[in-house]
Write a protein that holds these residues in place. Structure first.
Motif, PDB file in Angstrom:
ATOM      1  N   TYR A 160      58.498 -20.190  -8.832  1.00 13.56           N
ATOM      2  CA  TYR A 160      57.575 -20.717  -9.829  1.00 13.56           C
ATOM      3  C   TYR A 160      57.075 -19.588 -10.730  1.00 13.56           C
ATOM      4  N   SER A 161      56.993 -19.881 -12.030  1.00 18.44           N
ATOM      5  CA  SER A 161      56.705 -18.842 -13.031  1.00 18.44           C
ATOM      6  C   SER A 161      55.310 -18.238 -12.912  1.00 18.44           C
ATOM      7  N   ASP A 162      54.365 -18.964 -12.322  1.00 20.08           N
ATOM      8  CA  ASP A 162      52.998 -18.445 -12.224  1.00 20.08           C
ATOM      9  C   ASP A 162      52.814 -17.495 -11.044  1.00 20.08           C
TER      10      ASP A 162
END
Length: 288
Positions: free
Chosen positions: A150-152
């Motif tokens: 996940y990018s976060d």
């Protein structure tokens, strides 16, 4: 409802005596009587029957007792939380796979966390569940076998450890080493430390005597037996040193290592000092 009245009610239900309740609570007998009368008036029901000088709970009293005990527990819990909060506590929400917690996190917790100042909530799960809890905002720090996509979030590789094939009884034949295909003829416990595709590829025709989803469960099960299992070094090495396990060399294949990652939010401002300290500790452990 006055918490002191609740305490008196619970004490009287245990002692069955107004006199003993008064002594136990360092109040007068008349105060005990007045508190019970006030409660009965407020609740519009009789809580005790007086029989031959003994106070016995009525049906209404029996029904109310577990609620009274819960109210007292909640009061204690609230006071404890408030006391800790006054010391400036911050709740640490950590997720971890079992092997990392057992062999690396747990042995270092006391040096990394001040339990007098911080509330700690640790949940042990498989990698997927740890990551899911991170993404849902229910954990601020996670330790897994796999990175998070996940990018976060940032996945920092920590270290890896070798998977060792071990048994609980010394065997001269096994001591000379085996080929993977020979596992089909041996008693084998599947500790589930292999990724599914590796397991299907390399152990396809192996008959598992046991499959367990928490691999550490095989540690005690194979002691003193001729069963085999695959365990990371963190579990295997201490037992090998104690003479409880014997390593079985594999001549034709090397199983993939068990990897460990630290998952955190990409914004470091969301982490407190202790969480940053924990991350730094295990990064230094990696670099040693």
């Amino acid at each position: 409802m006055n918490i002191e009245f609740i305490k008196t009610f619970i004490t009287l239900s245990n002692t069955g005596s107004f006199t003993k309740t008064a002594n136990d609570e360092y109040i007068s007998q008349s105060t005990v009587s007045n508190r019970i009368k006030e409660m009965e008036k407020r609740m519009n029901c009789k809580l005790f029957n007086r029989d031959s000088g003994r106070a016995m709970l009525t049906e209404s009293g029996k029904m109310f007792l577990p609620y009274a005990e819960r109210m007292l527990e909640l009061e204690k819990e609230a006071m404890n939380r408030l006391k800790i909060n006054k010391r400036g506590s911050k709740k640490l929400m950590i997720g971890s796979v079992h092997s990392f917690f057992d062999n690396y996190l747990s042995p270092n917790l006391k040096s990394l966390i001040n339990f007098d100042k911080e509330l700690v909530n640790i949940r042990l799960d498989h990698s997927r569940e740890v990551i899911n809890f991170m993404v849902a905002g229910k954990r601020s720090l996670g330790f897994t076998h796999h990175p998070c996509n996940y990018s976060d979030f940032v996945s920092e590789y920590l270290f890896s450890e070798k998977l060792k094939l071990v048994t609980g009884k010394f065997d001269e034949k096994l001591n000379r080493g085996i080929n993977v295909s020979m596992l089909r003829e041996l008693k084998f416990f599947n500790s589930s430390f292999l990724d599914r595709h590796i397991e299907e590829l390399m152990l396809d025709k192996v008959q598992f005597s046991l499959v367990i989803n928490i691999g550490s469960g095989t540690v005690d099960l194979i002691k003193g037996t001729n069963y085999l299992t695959l365990l990371p070094e963190g579990y295997a090495d201490p037992e090998l040193e104690r003479g409880n396990f014997f390593e079985v060399p594999i001549n034709d294949y090397e199983f993939p290592k068990v990897e460990y990652y630290c998952i955190r939010h990409k914004d470091k401002q969301k982490l407190n000092d202790t969480e940053l300290k924990i991350i730094e500790f295990f990064k230094n452990l990696r670099d040693e």
